[in-house]
Design a protein around this motif. Structure first.
Motif, short mmCIF file in Angstrom:
data_model
loop_
_atom_site.label_atom_id
_atom_site.label_comp_id
_atom_site.label_asym_id
_atom_site.label_seq_id
_atom_site.Cartn_x
_atom_site.Cartn_y
_atom_site.Cartn_z
N LYS A 101 40.85 39.69 42.58
CA LYS A 101 39.85 40.53 41.92
C LYS A 101 40.46 41.68 41.13
O LYS A 101 41.36 42.36 41.63
CB LYS A 101 38.86 41.08 42.96
N GLY A 124 36.42 38.09 39.99
CA GLY A 124 36.05 37.87 41.38
C GLY A 124 37.26 37.77 42.28
O GLY A 124 38.41 37.70 41.80
N THR A 125 37.02 37.73 43.57
CA THR A 125 38.10 37.68 44.55
C THR A 125 38.99 36.46 44.35
O THR A 125 40.21 36.53 44.52
CB THR A 125 37.52 37.67 45.98
#
Length: 205
Positions: A101, A124-125
């Motif tokens: 992320k 995002g992660t």
């Protein structure tokens, strides 16, 4: 006697547990394995896909030598090369906040002699990592080149330390930069890394 046996058993279990924590999978490696000190004099930097002896001030070997990161910098620019033991893509992501992320990512590969280098950002992660331009940012790779030879892919690129783009990390001289890296055996950058991945740190001059 019984108490002594229990203590010894407890110590044995502790040793086994901590031994497991020191191992890494084939995809994840310890951050750093070797650093080369800056030579007294550097030669000219060229975006040509060839790493000359005095072209970079530092080098860092990762994933058991499967990936080598080279870099140098001055007051304004970062110059970098990634040399990966793959015929697919190589990638580096600067300063993620958690896993992938917020990583400022550079992906590159060579296919049929044509070089592609992308300026991406992981939202995002575990991704996705679209091009900065798709998020309203800019492509800030100023120069790049690459070469694929004898099972290795080399990507070179140049960018400003501070591009002014919100999807690029701003760097300063002397900074320690945390990064993640990955490689795959395919030239499609949307495919998952399957050669090596891990993390490390580098220090700017």
């Amino acid at each position: 006697m019984k108490r002594r046996v229990l203590v010894l058993l407890g110590l044995l279990l502790a040793v086994v547990a901590f031994s497991g924590c020191t191992s890494y999978s084939s995809e994840t490696t310890s951050p750093t394995t070797s650093i080369q000190e800056s030579p007294k004099e550097l030669g000219e930097w060229k975006a040509d896909g060839i790493i000359d002896e005095k072209e970079y001030a530092h080098e860092l070997s990762l994933a058991g030598g499967k990936l080598i990161v080279y870099w140098r910098n001055d007051d304004e620019y970062l110059y970098m090369a990634l040399k990966g033991q793959t015929t697919g893509w190589v990638a580096i992501g600067f300063e993620p906040t958690q896993s992938m992320k917020d990583a400022d990512m550079i992906f590159g590969w060579v296919k049929d002699g044509e070089v592609t280098v992308l300026d991406l950002y992981s939202t995002g992660t575990y991704g996705p990592h679209p091009p900065d331009e798709n998020l309203g940012g800019t492509n800030d790779i100023l120069e790049y080149a690459g070469k694929e030879e004898s099972g290795y892919t080399i990507i070179e690129f140049k960018r400003k330390l501070n591009t002014g783009d919100q999807y690029d990390k701003a760097f300063v001289r002397g900074q320690t930069i945390k990064f993640i890296f990955a490689m795959a055996d395919d030239d499609e950058f949307t495919l998952k890394h399957n050669v090596a991945r891990g993390s490390g740190e580098l220090v700017l001059d």
